[in-house]
Design a protein around this motif. Sequence first.
Motif, PDB file in Angstrom:
ATOM      1  N   LYS A 234       4.672 -32.370   2.257  1.00 24.73           N
ATOM      2  CA  LYS A 234       5.914 -33.137   2.134  1.00 24.73           C
ATOM      3  C   LYS A 234       6.755 -33.031   3.417  1.00 24.73           C
ATOM      4  CE  LYS A 234       5.970 -31.704  -2.733  1.00 24.73           C
ATOM      5  NZ  LYS A 234       4.861 -30.745  -2.555  1.00 24.73           N
ATOM      6  N   ASP A 235       6.136 -32.571   4.511  1.00 28.19           N
ATOM      7  CA  ASP A 235       6.922 -32.246   5.707  1.00 28.19           C
ATOM      8  C   ASP A 235       6.655 -33.169   6.880  1.00 28.19           C
ATOM      9  OD1 ASP A 235       4.358 -31.478   6.288  1.00 28.19           O
ATOM     10  OD2 ASP A 235       4.877 -29.488   7.054  1.00 28.19           O
ATOM     11  N   SER A 236       6.296 -34.415   6.604  1.00 28.06           N
ATOM     12  CA  SER A 236       5.972 -35.341   7.699  1.00 28.06           C
ATOM     13  C   SER A 236       7.158 -35.534   8.637  1.00 28.06           C
ATOM     14  CB  SER A 236       5.508 -36.687   7.144  1.00 28.06           C
ATOM     15  OG  SER A 236       6.501 -37.254   6.303  1.00 28.06           O
ATOM     16  N   ALA A 237       8.363 -35.594   8.088  1.00 30.76           N
ATOM     17  CA  ALA A 237       9.539 -35.766   8.941  1.00 30.76           C
ATOM     18  C   ALA A 237       9.744 -34.549   9.838  1.00 30.76           C
ATOM     19  CB  ALA A 237      10.786 -36.016   8.086  1.00 30.76           C
ATOM     20  N   THR A 273      10.305 -19.679  -3.139  1.00 27.97           N
ATOM     21  CA  THR A 273      11.682 -19.855  -3.626  1.00 27.97           C
ATOM     22  C   THR A 273      12.588 -18.745  -3.097  1.00 27.97           C
ATOM     23  OG1 THR A 273      10.907 -20.934  -5.643  1.00 27.97           O
ATOM     24  CG2 THR A 273      13.128 -20.018  -5.667  1.00 27.97           C
ATOM     25  N   GLU A 274      12.217 -17.500  -3.367  1.00 30.59           N
ATOM     26  CA  GLU A 274      13.128 -16.377  -3.097  1.00 30.59           C
ATOM     27  C   GLU A 274      13.318 -16.114  -1.610  1.00 30.59           C
ATOM     28  OE1 GLU A 274      12.126 -12.933  -5.458  1.00 30.59           O
ATOM     29  OE2 GLU A 274      11.384 -14.191  -7.088  1.00 30.59           O
ATOM     30  N   LEU A 275      12.225 -16.033  -0.861  1.00 26.54           N
ATOM     31  CA  LEU A 275      12.342 -15.758   0.569  1.00 26.54           C
ATOM     32  C   LEU A 275      12.945 -16.942   1.298  1.00 26.54           C
ATOM     33  CD1 LEU A 275      11.840 -13.921   3.004  1.00 26.54           C
ATOM     34  CD2 LEU A 275       9.508 -14.836   3.123  1.00 26.54           C
ATOM     35  N   VAL A 276      12.536 -18.133   0.936  1.00 28.95           N
ATOM     36  CA  VAL A 276      13.084 -19.325   1.585  1.00 28.95           C
ATOM     37  C   VAL A 276      14.594 -19.401   1.370  1.00 28.95           C
ATOM     38  CG1 VAL A 276      13.088 -21.847   1.564  1.00 28.95           C
ATOM     39  CG2 VAL A 276      10.918 -20.608   1.511  1.00 28.95           C
ATOM     40  N   LEU A 324       4.206 -22.473   0.624  1.00 28.92           N
ATOM     41  CA  LEU A 324       5.254 -21.610   1.188  1.00 28.92           C
ATOM     42  C   LEU A 324       5.730 -22.161   2.521  1.00 28.92           C
ATOM     43  CD1 LEU A 324       6.942 -19.010   1.392  1.00 28.92           C
ATOM     44  CD2 LEU A 324       4.883 -17.840   2.230  1.00 28.92           C
ATOM     45  N   VAL A 325       4.809 -22.530   3.389  1.00 27.26           N
ATOM     46  CA  VAL A 325       5.181 -23.119   4.684  1.00 27.26           C
ATOM     47  C   VAL A 325       5.953 -24.411   4.462  1.00 27.26           C
ATOM     48  CG1 VAL A 325       4.291 -24.080   6.842  1.00 27.26           C
ATOM     49  CG2 VAL A 325       3.202 -22.058   5.840  1.00 27.26           C
ATOM     50  N   ASP A 326       5.468 -25.235   3.549  1.00 30.66           N
ATOM     51  CA  ASP A 326       6.111 -26.515   3.246  1.00 30.66           C
ATOM     52  C   ASP A 326       7.542 -26.306   2.759  1.00 30.66           C
ATOM     53  OD1 ASP A 326       6.103 -29.249   3.195  1.00 30.66           O
ATOM     54  OD2 ASP A 326       4.772 -29.450   1.469  1.00 30.66           O
ATOM     55  N   ALA A 327       7.739 -25.270   1.948  1.00 28.95           N
ATOM     56  CA  ALA A 327       9.074 -24.989   1.416  1.00 28.95           C
ATOM     57  C   ALA A 327      10.037 -24.611   2.539  1.00 28.95           C
ATOM     58  CB  ALA A 327       9.003 -23.874   0.374  1.00 28.95           C
ATOM     59  N   PHE A 328       9.569 -23.819   3.497  1.00 29.56           N
ATOM     60  CA  PHE A 328      10.422 -23.494   4.643  1.00 29.56           C
ATOM     61  C   PHE A 328      10.782 -24.753   5.421  1.00 29.56           C
ATOM     62  CE2 PHE A 328       9.160 -18.942   4.322  1.00 29.56           C
ATOM     63  CZ  PHE A 328      10.432 -18.388   4.480  1.00 29.56           C
ATOM     64  N   GLY A 332      14.434 -26.860   6.646  1.00 28.91           N
ATOM     65  CA  GLY A 332      14.728 -26.930   8.070  1.00 28.91           C
ATOM     66  C   GLY A 332      14.422 -25.649   8.830  1.00 28.91           C
ATOM     67  N   ILE A 333      13.482 -24.853   8.328  1.00 28.42           N
ATOM     68  CA  ILE A 333      13.155 -23.559   8.931  1.00 28.42           C
ATOM     69  C   ILE A 333      11.712 -23.587   9.437  1.00 28.42           C
ATOM     70  CG2 ILE A 333      12.885 -21.079   8.496  1.00 28.42           C
ATOM     71  CD1 ILE A 333      15.014 -21.493   6.226  1.00 28.42           C
ATOM     72  N   GLY A 334      11.518 -23.237  10.710  1.00 31.43           N
ATOM     73  CA  GLY A 334      10.189 -23.183  11.291  1.00 31.43           C
ATOM     74  C   GLY A 334       9.455 -21.917  10.882  1.00 31.43           C
TER      75      GLY A 334
END
Length: 731
Positions: A234-237, A273-276, A324-328, A332-334
Motif C-alpha cells: 500500500k506504499d506506492s506513494a 501497531t505498537e512499535l509504529v 510491518l514495513v508497510d505500516a511504517f 511516513g517513517i522510513g
Amino acid sequence: MTVDPASHLAIPEADLARLRHCNHHDPHAFYGWHETDLGSVVRTRQVGAEQVELLIDGTSHPMTPLGDDIFAIDLGHRDAADYRLSITWPGEEPQIKADPYFFLPTLGEMDIYLFSEGRHERLWEILGANIKEYQTAIGTVRGTAFTVWAPNAIGCAVVGTFNGWNASQHPMRSMGGSGLWEVFIPGVGEGEVYKFALQTREGHRRDKADPMARRAELPPATGSIVASSNYEWKDSAWLSDRATSDTTKKAMSVYEVHLGSWRWGKTYEDLATELVDYVADLGYTHVEFMPVSEHPFGGSWGYQVSGYYAPTSRWGTPDQFRALVDAFHGRGIGVIMDWVPAHFPKDDWALAKFDGQALYEHPDWRRGEQKDWGTLVFDFGRNEVRNFLVANALYWIEEFHIDGLRVDAVASMLYLDYSREHGEWEPNIYGGRENLEAVQFLQEMNATVLRLHPGALTIAEESTSWPGVTAPTWDGGLGFSLKWNMGWMNDTLEYFSKDPVHRAFHHNELTFSLVYAFSERFVLPISHDEVVHGKGSLWNRMPGDTWNKSAGLRTLLAYMWAHPGKKLLFMGQEFGQREEWSEARDLPWDLVEGWQGEYHEAIRTLVRDLNNTYTTYPALHSQDFTGEGFAWNKADDAGNNILAFTRFGADGSTMLCVFNFSGTPQPIYELGVPEAGTWKLVLNTDSKQFLGANNDLADHIVAAEKPRDEFPASLTLHIPAMGAQFYLLEK
C-alpha cells in the motif's frame, strides 16, 4: 520379476551405483521418458512404493519393478507424450503425480551466464526454491523448482518432508561448469520443509539449508521452507516520493531497535501497531532494525547470519514482516535494516564449507576466517559469492521495500590485517593491507543500489579514516550514502562521562569533531554497542545524582540533535534506561510507566520535542554536510564548559545553539551572532516540562549591532547550568 541387466529397461550398473549413492551428475538421463533403439522407456524411482502405474492417453499401464525402488515400462516406438504416475505405497490409496524428470531445466542459458559472471541482479528468482506452474497436455502442473550452487559436490538432491528426507528420491542434475544443480518437483508447494543433500568428494553427505531460502524454520530447527508472497503493498506513494527526493538533505532521526526485546514476546504483527505508533509519537523519521535475516543464535543479535534471504521466523512470517514495513511507510517513517555481508557463522548445516570445500568463504584462512568473532569471511573476489551478496542487498529493497541498508563491520572488510596479528594476514598484490576485492564488492553493491533504487540509502559502519567512504564510486569512493561517525560518538561519550569540574581539560573532545565533520556525510550514532559489554547505559555514564544525570542526558541529546549530521539513538536511551541492554528481556518500561518514571518521562518528552524541532527547522538539518551550514560562536571557553554554534538552513534560516556543560549557571553571558535582530527561544532543556531548574529565560532576545568575536552583532544570554538552548533568528 527379474529384468535382464542387458535389457533397455535397466540402468547400467555403474550409473545405478552412482544414483544409489546420490552422486550422479545427470539423473535425468535415466529417470523420465527416454528414446532408445529398442523403444521408448519411462523410469521412475519411488522409494518404498509397492506399485507404480503409468497413466498416458487415458489408459493405465503397470510399470515393472527393477529393484532399488525403480520402476520402468517399455512403450514401444512412439513419440514422447505427457503422462502421470499413479503411485501406491503400502496401506495407502494411490497418488497421482507428475514426473519431476519429465521437465526441462527451469533456468536458461542467460541466467547461468549472468550468475557465472556475477551479474544476475535478481538471483532469488532462479536460485533456491521457486514455485512454478506449467500447462501440459494433461493439465496444470504446479510445483517447486529447486536450484543450488555447489560446484564441488559430486551429487546433490532435494530432501524434505515430502520425500522422507531420502536423498535417492529427488536427485538433481548438474548444469555443467556453472556449478548449479537443478530439479523441478511437482506437487511441492508452500510450507514444505527442505534441505539440499550434498555428496562431497570425500564421500560424505552434508544436509544444508538453502542459502537462498526465503523462509526458515524457527530456531533451533534449521530447515528451509518453500515460500512465496501474495502480499499487496500500500506504499506506492511512499516509494515514488523516495525515488525523487534526496534523503541526505532532509531531517533524519533514527530509532534503532532490536525487535525481539523492544517489548518481549511481540510479533511482526504486534509491532506493526505498537512499535509504529511509538516511533511515530516520538517524531522519528526512520527506524533501524538490528539484523532480521535468519540467524541461529539469538545472542548474536542477528549479526551472525545463516539465512541471508529469509526474515527470521522468531517473530512471524515474511509477509508479516512486509506488513510491518508497510505500516511504517503508512505513517511516513522510513525503514533501515542492518545488513551483514562481512562474515557468517561456522554452523555445519549452513554456509560453512557448503559443498565440502570452502565455497562462500575464502579458502585461505588468513582471509577466510575472523578468529576474534569465530566466523568465516566471504570470498569477495569470487563472482558467484559477490553476486550472492549484491543480489541480497537488492532483494531486501525490492521484496521488502527496505529504505536503507546499514552495512555492518565495514572496516573488517576493508583491511586484510583487521584484528590479525603478524603472520595472520596476506598482503594484496601490491603489498598493501587493503582488501581490494572487498573494496570492489562494496563499490559494486553501492553503485547497483543507487542505479536501480534511487533514494534508497546505504550506510557504512566504518570506524577508521578510510578516505571517501561516502564519495561516489566514479570518483574512486566507496559510494555509501552515509557513514556512522564513530569518532564523534567515542569523544562525546567520553566527555560526558567526566565530572563537570574536570570537563575543562577535555573540551577539545567536543570541538574536534568539527575539524572533520564535513569530510564525509555522517550519521551521529549512539547505538546498541554503547550500552552493552560493561559500558553501562547513557544514564549511568552521567555523573552526579538523579537530577544531574537527567539534566546531563538531556543536554547530551540536545547537543547531538544540534550537531551537523543525521541522528541515531538506540531504544531505551530515549527515556534514560538505567541498566545495560540485554536481548534476553524487554526494555524497562516501568521507568516511564511506573512510580519512578518522573525524570525518565521528562527525557522522553525532550526526545519528542527534539525530533519535532529538528524536523521543523531546516537550519538544523538541510545543510548537514557542508561548512556553509555551520559556524562557531564560542568554541574556546573551556573554563566555563560553554559551547555555542550557529546552524544555517538552505532556506536562509538561522539557529543559535548554546550549551552549558558545567554545574554553574552563567546569568550574563555575551555572545557574538551573525545578525542583529530578534532571536526566539524554541527549545530549552532546563524548562519545567523537562524537570529542569526552570530558570526564567526570556522568550525573545534582541541582538544589537555590536561586533563581538568576529561577528557583526552580539547578544546577552542567561545560560543555565547543565542546559541547552536553541534560538531561531526571526526574519
